[in-house]
Motif scaffolding. Structure first.
Motif, short mmCIF file in Angstrom:
data_model
loop_
_atom_site.label_atom_id
_atom_site.label_comp_id
_atom_site.label_asym_id
_atom_site.label_seq_id
_atom_site.Cartn_x
_atom_site.Cartn_y
_atom_site.Cartn_z
N TYR A 141 -25.91 -74.54 -29.89
CA TYR A 141 -26.12 -73.24 -31.11
C TYR A 141 -25.80 -73.96 -32.38
O TYR A 141 -25.43 -74.63 -33.05
N SER A 142 -27.09 -73.12 -33.58
CA SER A 142 -26.98 -73.66 -34.81
C SER A 142 -26.03 -73.29 -35.68
O SER A 142 -25.53 -74.95 -36.02
N SER A 143 -24.60 -73.01 -35.07
CA SER A 143 -23.68 -73.24 -36.35
C SER A 143 -22.88 -72.67 -34.36
O SER A 143 -22.05 -71.86 -34.33
N LEU A 144 -22.24 -73.47 -34.17
CA LEU A 144 -21.71 -73.08 -33.18
C LEU A 144 -20.18 -73.58 -33.78
O LEU A 144 -18.90 -72.53 -32.91
N ALA A 145 -19.90 -73.75 -35.00
CA ALA A 145 -18.23 -73.13 -35.40
C ALA A 145 -18.23 -71.54 -35.43
O ALA A 145 -16.86 -70.81 -35.11
N ASN A 146 -19.05 -71.13 -35.80
CA ASN A 146 -19.01 -69.63 -35.68
C ASN A 146 -19.15 -69.25 -34.91
O ASN A 146 -18.77 -67.72 -34.34
N MET A 147 -20.12 -69.24 -33.84
CA MET A 147 -19.60 -68.59 -32.05
C MET A 147 -18.42 -68.66 -31.50
O MET A 147 -18.44 -67.65 -31.04
N ILE A 148 -18.44 -70.20 -31.92
CA ILE A 148 -16.68 -70.76 -31.23
C ILE A 148 -15.96 -69.00 -32.19
O ILE A 148 -14.90 -68.56 -31.36
N LYS A 149 -16.27 -69.59 -33.47
CA LYS A 149 -15.01 -68.09 -33.98
C LYS A 149 -15.22 -66.82 -33.49
O LYS A 149 -14.29 -65.59 -33.27
N GLY A 150 -16.32 -66.42 -32.77
CA GLY A 150 -17.06 -65.30 -33.24
C GLY A 150 -16.54 -64.44 -31.41
O GLY A 150 -16.19 -63.65 -31.17
N PHE A 151 -16.52 -66.14 -30.42
CA PHE A 151 -15.94 -65.42 -29.43
C PHE A 151 -14.43 -65.63 -29.35
O PHE A 151 -13.53 -63.97 -28.78
N ASP A 152 -13.39 -65.90 -30.40
CA ASP A 152 -12.10 -65.31 -30.45
C ASP A 152 -11.93 -63.97 -31.16
O ASP A 152 -10.85 -63.76 -30.61
N VAL A 153 -12.63 -63.92 -32.19
CA VAL A 153 -12.06 -62.32 -32.82
C VAL A 153 -12.75 -61.88 -31.36
O VAL A 153 -11.45 -60.63 -31.62
N ILE A 154 -13.42 -62.37 -30.83
CA ILE A 154 -13.50 -60.50 -29.64
C ILE A 154 -12.55 -60.66 -28.24
O ILE A 154 -12.21 -59.87 -28.14
N GLY A 155 -11.69 -61.43 -28.64
CA GLY A 155 -10.15 -61.87 -27.94
C GLY A 155 -10.05 -62.28 -26.70
O GLY A 155 -9.58 -61.92 -25.90
N ILE A 156 -11.17 -63.16 -26.03
CA ILE A 156 -11.69 -63.85 -25.07
C ILE A 156 -10.23 -64.81 -25.04
O ILE A 156 -9.86 -65.61 -26.74
#
Ligand code: FMN
Length: 328
Positions: free
Chosen positions: A175-190
């Protein structure tokens, strides 16, 4: 004796070794062996929507003469799909009946609406958690990266909303910003992210000039560094669990992942080569913990994560920098 138990996605594991989705987790005989040789949990072989679709298409072609009527074709398609899902449910129920370790169902899908209903069936069949094997090939040049990212996050949030058991996503690192995606999944509650999948890599047979099976579907023991870096970088940033995956072939590598902040480790290649590696890995972990005076994994987990390092930026370094003093 140190306590090797681990907590992953609110599940209690007797140790942090999880057998990854693979042929080892595709039938009940192998699943039994995984438990007998000491696995902490198992992720069933993924059920692939793509595979079901192509199998159903093949069967429909073979029965073409009977299926010229649209209703008949639709009926046949649904019945065939149901057959594959039922086979998966059968394996899941059997695994839940025979094993005492957690059993995680794994889904590789593209069509969300179909799969949300299947997720409910997997939960009803006893799956302790659901792992989404998510791998879109972003091969359409007209689709921007932000669209690909948004689709992944939408997909995750819809599944999370529908599921009543914990949900993890097994992702790739591109992903172009992997950290941002990881955080995004986390915020969703994964509940957990599995870092990373090692994807199928097609190859070419130059004699037959056709596509061939991947040159080597198995990982080497040097491939763990990418997972290690991202677990160290992100474990202090997210609430969800991080599960290490790819290139974990021994107990020493598992210890590194735990020091970086992983909650558990998935192994496939090492277990395919020799299932007794599970015990060896646990013995290595236990001996190392005793040597260092640790009684439980929480005594040291995350000790070398970025957030706990005095010198910042070490996990982010991308170049080899020669020391300025001393000889090279
Ligand atoms: C033969 C084979 C089949 C696999 N099937 C699946 C699968 O169905 N679903 C999945 O999420 N990963 C699958 N994987 C990937 C593994 O679960 C694992 O993520 C990958 O092999 C990296 O781990 P390793 O370095 O321990 O092998 C498969 C791997 C192999 C070698």
């Amino acid at each position: 004796m140190p306590d090797l138990s681990a907590r992953y996605m609110s599940l209690d594991l007797r140790n942090p070794v999880i057998i990854a989705s693979s042929p080892l987790t595709a039938d009940i005989a192998n699943l039994r062996k995984c438990e007998e040789t000491g696995a902490g949990a198992v992720v069933l072989k993924s059920i692939f929507e793509e595979q079901i679709e192509s199998q159903v298409d093949r069967e429909m072609l073979q029965n073409e003469e009977y299926l010229s009527h649209a209703d008949a074709a639709l009926y046949f398609e649904n019945v065939s799909k149901g057959y594959y899902v039922n086979e998966y449910l059968k394996l899941l129920r059997e695994a839940k009946k025979e094993l005492s370790i957690p059993v995680i169902a794994s889904i590789n899908c593209t069509n969300l609406s179909t799969w949300v209903s299947y997720i409910k069936e997997f939960e009803n069949a006893g799956a302790d958690a659901i792992e989404l094997n998510y791998y879109p090939i972003a091969s359409a040049a007209s689709v921007e990266g932000r669209t690909v990212d948004r689709l992944a996050l939408d997909f995750a949030s819809k599944v999370k909303r529908e599921a009543s058991r914990p949900v993890s996503i097994k992702i790739g690192s591109r992903y172009s910003s992997l950290a941002n995606m990881i955080k995004g999944f986390d915020v969703i509650g994964i509940d957990a992210l599995v870092l990373f999948n090692r994807f199928y890599r097609p190859d070419i047979d130059i004699e037959s000039m056709t596509l061939s099976q991947a040159a080597n579907p198995l990982s080497s023991s040097h491939e763990y560094a990418e997972s290690l870096r991202w677990i160290a970088l992100m474990s202090g940033e997210v609430k969800c669990d991080l599960c290490a995956s790819t290139g974990i072939h021994d107990g020493e590598t598992m210890i590194k992942m735990l020091l970086a902040g992983a909650s558990a480790c998935q192994i496939c290649t090492a277990a395919l080569k020799d299932l007794s590696i599970i015990r060896t890995m646990c013995d290595t972990l236990s001996a190392w913990m005793s040597r260092h005076g640790f009684s439980s994994i929480s005594d040291f987990r995350g000790r070398l994560a970025q957030e706990n390092m005095e010198e910042t930026g070490l996990w982010e370094r991308t170049q080899y920098i020669k020391k300025l003093s001393g000889s090279n």
